[in-house]
Every structure is written in C-alpha cells, then in structure tokens.
Design a protein around this motif. Structure first.
Motif, PDB file in Angstrom:
ATOM      1  N   TYR A  97       0.702  -1.539  -0.002  1.00 24.94           N
ATOM      2  CA  TYR A  97       0.146  -0.270  -0.008  1.00 24.94           C
ATOM      3  C   TYR A  97       0.968   0.898   0.043  1.00 24.94           C
ATOM      4  O   TYR A  97       0.311   2.312  -0.506  1.00 24.94           O
ATOM      5  N   ASP A  98       1.997   1.392  -0.037  1.00 23.48           N
ATOM      6  CA  ASP A  98       3.085   2.586   0.147  1.00 23.48           C
ATOM      7  C   ASP A  98       3.198   2.596  -1.604  1.00 23.48           C
ATOM      8  O   ASP A  98       3.271   2.506  -2.589  1.00 23.48           O
ATOM      9  N   GLU A  99       3.529   4.199  -0.891  1.00 25.12           N
ATOM     10  CA  GLU A  99       3.597   4.110  -2.377  1.00 25.12           C
ATOM     11  C   GLU A  99       4.838   4.630  -3.181  1.00 25.12           C
ATOM     12  O   GLU A  99       5.950   4.453  -2.105  1.00 25.12           O
ATOM     13  N   LEU A 100       4.939   3.956  -4.758  1.00 22.05           N
ATOM     14  CA  LEU A 100       6.220   4.406  -4.940  1.00 22.05           C
ATOM     15  C   LEU A 100       7.222   5.789  -5.047  1.00 22.05           C
ATOM     16  O   LEU A 100       6.434   6.347  -4.934  1.00 22.05           O
ATOM     17  N   SER A 101       8.708   5.991  -4.242  1.00 30.75           N
ATOM     18  CA  SER A 101       9.373   6.877  -4.971  1.00 30.75           C
ATOM     19  C   SER A 101       9.511   7.005  -6.192  1.00 30.75           C
ATOM     20  O   SER A 101       9.935   6.341  -6.630  1.00 30.75           O
ATOM     21  N   ALA A 102      10.249   8.489  -6.371  1.00 33.43           N
ATOM     22  CA  ALA A 102      10.700   9.097  -7.902  1.00 33.43           C
ATOM     23  C   ALA A 102      11.266   7.668  -8.451  1.00 33.43           C
ATOM     24  O   ALA A 102      11.695   7.479  -9.574  1.00 33.43           O
ATOM     25  N   GLU A 103      12.613   7.440  -7.106  1.00 36.47           N
ATOM     26  CA  GLU A 103      13.389   6.698  -7.688  1.00 36.47           C
ATOM     27  C   GLU A 103      12.675   5.109  -8.275  1.00 36.47           C
ATOM     28  O   GLU A 103      13.441   4.703  -8.757  1.00 36.47           O
ATOM     29  N   GLN A 104      12.499   4.389  -6.899  1.00 35.51           N
ATOM     30  CA  GLN A 104      11.884   3.940  -7.204  1.00 35.51           C
ATOM     31  C   GLN A 104      10.754   3.673  -8.922  1.00 35.51           C
ATOM     32  O   GLN A 104      10.788   2.471  -9.086  1.00 35.51           O
ATOM     33  N   MET A 105      10.187   4.531  -8.686  1.00 38.73           N
ATOM     34  CA  MET A 105      10.108   4.590  -9.983  1.00 38.73           C
ATOM     35  C   MET A 105      10.380   4.557 -11.325  1.00 38.73           C
ATOM     36  O   MET A 105       9.994   3.431 -12.459  1.00 38.73           O
ATOM     37  N   LEU A 106      11.817   4.956 -11.412  1.00 43.00           N
ATOM     38  CA  LEU A 106      12.622   5.410 -12.276  1.00 43.00           C
ATOM     39  C   LEU A 106      13.349   3.854 -12.354  1.00 43.00           C
ATOM     40  O   LEU A 106      12.960   3.358 -14.049  1.00 43.00           O
ATOM     41  N   ARG A 107      13.195   2.948 -11.599  1.00 42.92           N
ATOM     42  CA  ARG A 107      14.039   2.074 -11.786  1.00 42.92           C
ATOM     43  C   ARG A 107      12.497   0.814 -12.741  1.00 42.92           C
ATOM     44  O   ARG A 107      13.126   0.724 -13.455  1.00 42.92           O
ATOM     45  N   ILE A 108      11.908   1.006 -12.101  1.00 50.67           N
ATOM     46  CA  ILE A 108      10.663   0.360 -12.291  1.00 50.67           C
ATOM     47  C   ILE A 108      10.842   0.207 -13.919  1.00 50.67           C
ATOM     48  O   ILE A 108      10.289  -0.688 -14.962  1.00 50.67           O
ATOM     49  N   ILE A 109      10.454   1.693 -14.657  1.00 51.51           N
ATOM     50  CA  ILE A 109      10.451   2.234 -15.725  1.00 51.51           C
ATOM     51  C   ILE A 109      11.879   1.715 -16.606  1.00 51.51           C
ATOM     52  O   ILE A 109      11.744   0.534 -17.338  1.00 51.51           O
ATOM     53  N   PHE A 110      13.233   1.975 -16.213  1.00 50.39           N
ATOM     54  CA  PHE A 110      14.029   1.178 -16.781  1.00 50.39           C
ATOM     55  C   PHE A 110      14.213  -0.063 -16.831  1.00 50.39           C
ATOM     56  O   PHE A 110      14.331  -0.331 -18.287  1.00 50.39           O
ATOM     57  N   ASN A 111      14.116  -0.606 -15.837  1.00 49.07           N
ATOM     58  CA  ASN A 111      13.899  -2.390 -15.802  1.00 49.07           C
ATOM     59  C   ASN A 111      13.165  -2.793 -16.996  1.00 49.07           C
ATOM     60  O   ASN A 111      13.060  -3.656 -17.802  1.00 49.07           O
ATOM     61  N   TYR A 112      11.576  -2.639 -17.143  1.00 49.59           N
ATOM     62  CA  TYR A 112      10.950  -2.711 -18.366  1.00 49.59           C
ATOM     63  C   TYR A 112      11.186  -2.561 -19.304  1.00 49.59           C
ATOM     64  O   TYR A 112      10.631  -3.190 -19.872  1.00 49.59           O
ATOM     65  N   THR A 113      11.284  -1.076 -19.579  1.00 44.58           N
ATOM     66  CA  THR A 113      11.374  -0.781 -20.975  1.00 44.58           C
ATOM     67  C   THR A 113      12.271  -1.476 -22.035  1.00 44.58           C
ATOM     68  O   THR A 113      11.941  -1.923 -23.209  1.00 44.58           O
ATOM     69  N   THR A 114      13.789  -1.582 -21.035  1.00 41.01           N
ATOM     70  CA  THR A 114      15.157  -2.286 -21.411  1.00 41.01           C
ATOM     71  C   THR A 114      14.391  -3.722 -22.029  1.00 41.01           C
ATOM     72  O   THR A 114      14.764  -4.312 -22.964  1.00 41.01           O
ATOM     73  N   LYS A 115      13.543  -4.440 -21.460  1.00 46.47           N
ATOM     74  CA  LYS A 115      12.877  -5.899 -21.316  1.00 46.47           C
ATOM     75  C   LYS A 115      12.475  -5.849 -22.794  1.00 46.47           C
ATOM     76  O   LYS A 115      12.342  -6.907 -23.489  1.00 46.47           O
ATOM     77  N   ILE A 116      11.490  -4.667 -22.496  1.00 41.31           N
ATOM     78  CA  ILE A 116      10.314  -4.383 -23.729  1.00 41.31           C
ATOM     79  C   ILE A 116      11.228  -4.717 -25.210  1.00 41.31           C
ATOM     80  O   ILE A 116      10.285  -4.741 -25.968  1.00 41.31           O
ATOM     81  N   ALA A 117      12.382  -3.294 -24.899  1.00 38.20           N
ATOM     82  CA  ALA A 117      12.241  -2.678 -26.136  1.00 38.20           C
ATOM     83  C   ALA A 117      13.670  -4.073 -27.018  1.00 38.20           C
ATOM     84  O   ALA A 117      13.871  -4.121 -27.758  1.00 38.20           O
ATOM     85  N   ASN A 118      13.921  -4.807 -26.116  1.00 33.79           N
ATOM     86  CA  ASN A 118      14.501  -6.461 -26.453  1.00 33.79           C
ATOM     87  C   ASN A 118      13.859  -7.330 -26.805  1.00 33.79           C
ATOM     88  O   ASN A 118      14.105  -8.739 -27.588  1.00 33.79           O
ATOM     89  N   GLU A 119      12.490  -7.467 -26.607  1.00 31.57           N
ATOM     90  CA  GLU A 119      11.874  -8.601 -26.670  1.00 31.57           C
ATOM     91  C   GLU A 119      10.964  -8.210 -28.149  1.00 31.57           C
ATOM     92  O   GLU A 119      10.360  -7.571 -28.337  1.00 31.57           O
ATOM     93  N   ARG A 120      10.907  -9.374 -29.200  1.00 31.58           N
ATOM     94  CA  ARG A 120      10.178  -9.615 -30.422  1.00 31.58           C
ATOM     95  C   ARG A 120       8.885 -10.169 -30.089  1.00 31.58           C
ATOM     96  O   ARG A 120       8.646 -10.664 -30.902  1.00 31.58           O
TER      97      ARG A 120
END
Length: 380
Positions: free
Chosen positions: A5-28
């Motif tokens: 139930y805790d809201e994410l910090s800006a750092e946590q949000m950026l980490r999620i975005i970076f991790n997933y968008t990197t995986k998504i960009a390399n997936e076909r």
C-alpha cells in the motif's frame, strides 16, 4: 519493510520504468511483450490487475492475451470502459465501476472477478492511430481508489511501451505473412503432383513436435515448422509427366525426379535470410539417409543437417499414410513396422525414438488434418 500500500518514490518509479522498458525493447514475441507491459503497469501504480487490450480490426473486437489471472478475453470493439476510451482517444479514471453505465459486467462474470476502480489509457501508434489500451483494475491501497497521479503514471507507461508494442505487432504481422507465403509455396510442389490436402501442413506440424521432443526451444521448433513446408519446392521444375505418372517411374524418370532436392536448394540457398537458408538445407537433404544411401549427396549420420533428419521422418511418415496417384495409403501397423526397421538405416535413431515417444500427438495431428485423394474429374 515496504508495504503493497506504500506509494513508490521517484527513484523506485524510474527503476521500474528502466527495467521493464529495457526488457520490452529487446523482446520480439508479442505475448511476452504484453506480459511485460502488464507487469510494468501493475507495479507502477500498485494495481491488483493490469490488462493490455489490442484492437483486432478484422473481427471488430478488442482482445487481451494478458489479464492477470485469466486467459484471453474478447469483447466487441466499443464495449466497456476500454472500448469507450479507445473510441474517444481519452483516458478514464473510474472510482466506482458498478455505478458507471459503461462498465462491462460480462467480463466480471467470465472471470469471477469484481471490478471496483479502473484506469484506462489508450496506446497510440507512430501514425497517430490508437492500437490498444492499458487497463488497471482495483488499487492496492487503504482507500482502494486510483488517484490522478496513478493516471499520469499509467500514461507514462503507455508512452514508453506503446512504440515497442507497435514494433512487435508489425514484426508478428510480417512473420505471419511470411509463414503464409512459405506454406503456399510449399504446396505448389504437391499441387503439381495433383495431390490435394494438407501434406505440407502435416509435415510442418510433425516436424515441430519432433523438434520439441529432441530438446529444441519453442522458438527453434517454430523456426523448423516454418521452414519444413519448403522441402519439395524443387518439384516445380519436374515435368508433369513424371509428377503425375500413376505407375512406377523408369530409372531415367527417377533420376530426374531426384533432382528436385538440388533444384530446391539452388532456389533458396542464396538467400541471406536465416529461414530460407534453413529451408534450403531441408529441401536439399530430406532424402539423405542415416546410413549414407540417400540422395543427392550420399551424406550420412551427423553430416546430414538435423533439420533434414527431422523432416525426413515427418515426410516419410506422412507420405506412407497418404493416398497418392500411384499408391494407396499404408495401414498404420505397416508404417510403424517400417519406421522401426529403418531406425539406424534410413532414419536418425534419436529422431525415431522421439517419433515413437510422440506418436499419439502425431496421430492426433494426422487426424486433424486428414485429406482425400482428388476425384477422377479433378485429376482430368
């Protein structure tokens, strides 16, 4: 300790975005991209479920392959919150779904899931056209309601992932078209022989099952499945008088018939495309034999490409069990006896072992794609 139930910090949000968008960009693979996108959206805004909807214009529907906890769903194009959001091009933030007339209660009935609060955000392609939408359901928070900030975060996720989704959808459309063309080309040789039905389709499906049994990954087996329909493409250069002869070929005719393997290889072998290179090996080597007595090169054992060894088993199994203008289909018992007898002679022993292990699946495919010999009027 961090709570759901805790809201994410800006750092946590950026980490999620970076991790997933990197995986998504390399997936076909579209299915895996949709899973990654759904997981990213769910983690970013702490949703209980996140769904990725795609427009299927050909059927006038929206479908999702990723709705956490359920299988694929399909709904009419303008249905529910997601249909409204796609139709208007605007995101929605719904605090109480039950009180909104746009809520599609049928989805809840299908899934047994109670939708309370919803965010829906459209995906836009490079041409500005909407291709689908994110939908987050039920906030994991004390008050259980999504905020305006959650909406902005999901819009951010959509902007990051939307372009990758479009790219993968285009890749899959091209691959699907390529599969259809290869299957159509593979059928040319069979149709030249006045054979009708699903021979190349069955050989492709058999090859896929055998490849998986030999330890191929799913993508590797799919690759072989796409290439194997081209095994007899060289028959387009063989005269009708030979292809359609109802009786036994003469020695001279048989030698000419055998050239379809080299013709097929020469047609495909100069391509730089991996798929067509694989098809070239198969066309060239699917009549080679494990003991070296095959043609056109007299290769033996491991010198024969594994694709050729697999397709040889699939092709012979199907040919023996099918009616042809020059023979009737063999009974299954007779086919089984020959496959056993030719283990280590015609066929790679390891492929034959998998063949017998997977025989129930192969017989299911044979029944599913059963065909008939053309009528005399069709042969005329």
């Amino acid at each position: 300790m961090e709570s759901l139930y805790d809201e994410l910090s800006a750092e946590q949000m950026l980490r999620i975005i970076f991790n997933y968008t990197t995986k998504i960009a390399n997936e076909r693979n579209l299915q895996r991209v949709l899973i990654l996108m759904a997981d990213m959206g769910r983690e970013m805004i702490r949703a209980d479920r996140c769904t990725v909807w795609i427009i299927d214009h050909s059927r006038g529907e929206l479908f999702t392959r990723v709705a956490h906890g359920v299988e694929e769903l399909r709904v009419p194009l303008g249905s529910g919150f997601v249909g409204h959001s796609i139709a208007t091009g605007k995101p929605l933030l719904i605090e109480n779904a039950a009180e909104d007339a746009r809520h599609n209660e049928e989805n809840d009935k299908l899934t047994g899931y109670l939708t309370r609060t919803v965010i829906t955000v459209p995906f836009v392609g490079s041409d500005g056209q909407i291709i689908g939408a994110y939908q987050a359901v039920n906030k994991l928070a004390a008050n259980g309601v999504f905020s305006r900030q959650d909406l902005e975060y999901l819009k951010l996720a959509a902007s990051y992932a939307g372009k990758s989704l479009e790219s993968v959808m285009l890749h899959e459309e091209i691959a699907s078209t390529q599969r259809e063309l290869i299957l159509a080309l593979g059928e040319i040789g069979e149709n030249r022989s006045k054979e009708t039905g699903y021979h190349v389709k069955r050989v492709a499906e058999y090859s896929y099952i055998l490849a998986l049994g030999l330890g191929f990954t799913q993508s590797e087996a799919e690759h072989l499945k796409m290439a194997s329909p081209m095994h007899d493409i060289g028959k387009i250069a063989i005269p009708d008088s030979i292809l359609q002869k109802p009786g036994k070929l003469t020695t001279k005719e048989y030698e000419l018939m055998k050239t379809h393997t080299s013709i097929g290889y020469n047609m495909l072998g100069n391509s730089k495309r991996e798929l067509l290179q694989s098809a070239a090996y198969i066309a060239h080597q699917h009549h080679e034999k494990w003991d070296g007595s095959g043609y056109p090169q007299g290769l033996k054992e491991q010198d024969i490409h594994l694709y050729g060894r697999i397709t040889a088993v699939a092709d012979v199994f199907d040919a023996l069990g099918s009616d042809r203008v020059y023979k009737k289909a063999w009974e299954l018992e007779r086919i089984i006896a020959l496959m056993k007898e030719e283990r280590g002679r015609h066929f790679d022993p390891s492929v034959i072992d998998v063949f017998f292990a997977q025989l129930p699946s192969l017989l299911t495919i044979r029944e599913q794609y059963r065909d008939k010999l053309p009528s005399p009027s069709e042969l005329a």
